[in-house]
Design an enzyme around this catalytic site. Structure first.
Site: not given
Ligand code: DX5
Ligand code: ZN
Length: 229
Positions: A12, A37, A39, A41, A70, A72, A141, A177
């Site tokens: 990620s 990956h 993320d 947000m 991903h 969010m 998750m 994840d």
């Molecule tokens: C959390 C993200 C993950 C995150 C995972 O909301 O969706 O992808 O980056 O990070 P680690 O591996 O550090 O838990």
């Molecule tokens: Zn993620």
């Protein structure tokens, strides 16, 4: 993207240097990452903000393989076309992001992108029963979404095993994840997961100037997961 249940490591870039996304993506792929990956947000669905489709489009030329986006964010539907146009190979939307996840999944596939369905730790697998035939990936998750570096939630291992049984012969990836490390990767691999997202566990100790650390971190997670099969 040919379907396989072989273990895939998806770093990620939430844990990468945000000023160097292009170089970071090239570095992790050169060091053995299978997918990248990404993320997204929105400060609304989750209490943190990252970036949107313009950044994904800028990153895309630096990724040779799979760009796994991903989302969010809520709402989702208005942004699907933009993330598809940015070059996503997989777009995951959260079941909890709104009342019409079925429509969102249709829209993702309709945009010519693999459809992923992400579920929070409190969401039961039974909620997926009428959705499994329209997804290419389920993202379980194993932390509450929003931040990297959180601790793995152990109760989700049993959920992964139940999900694996529900999926049966369908060509649907199970992605994990949150909190994936050399300690937790074997648990979810044994339960049936095949895509392991890892942020802190991949990027810790390395940099674009010292990318071999990424390689050893990726190899260690992969070996730990494969050792459980
Ligand atoms: C959390 C993200 C993950 C995150 C995972 O909301 O969706 O992808 O980056 O990070 P680690 O591996 O550090 O838990
Ligand atoms: Zn993620």
């Amino acid at each position: 993207m040919t379907f396989s249940r072989k273990i895939k490591i998806a770093p990620s870039i939430l844990s990468a240097d945000f000023a160097s996304f292009g170089a970071e993506c090239r570095a992790i792929e050169a060091q053995g990452a299978d997918w990248v990956h990404v993320d997204v947000m929105d400060g609304h669905f989750v209490p943190n903000l990252t970036f949107g489709p313009a950044t994904c489009a800028a990153i895309r030329p630096h990724i040779k393989g799979v760009m796994d986006v991903h989302l969010m964010i809520a709402p989702v539907d208005a942004y699907i076309e933009a993330f598809a146009a940015a070059g996503a190979d997989v777009i995951s939307a959260h079941l909890e992001a709104g009342p019409h996840i079925h429509r969102s999944l249709q829209a993702i596939r309709g945009a010519g992108v693999k459809a992923g369905l992400a579920i929070n730790p409190g969401t039961p697998v039974e909620a997926l029963e009428y959705l499994l035939d329209m997804v290419d990936l389920v993202c379980v998750m194993t932390v509450n979404p929003g931040f990297g570096g959180q601790s793995f939630i152990q109760s989700q291992v049993a959920k992964v095993a139940r999900l694996r049984a529900m999926i049966g012969d369908r060509p649907v990836h199970i992605e994990i994840d949150g909190g994936v490390t050399t300690q937790t990767a074997p648990l979810v691999a044994a339960a049936g997961a095949d895509v392991l997202v890892a942020g802190s566990a991949v990027f810790k100790g390395g940099s674009v100037d010292n990318p071999a650390v990424y390689g050893s971190n990726i190899a260690a997670i992969r070996a730990a997961a494969q050792g459980a099969l």
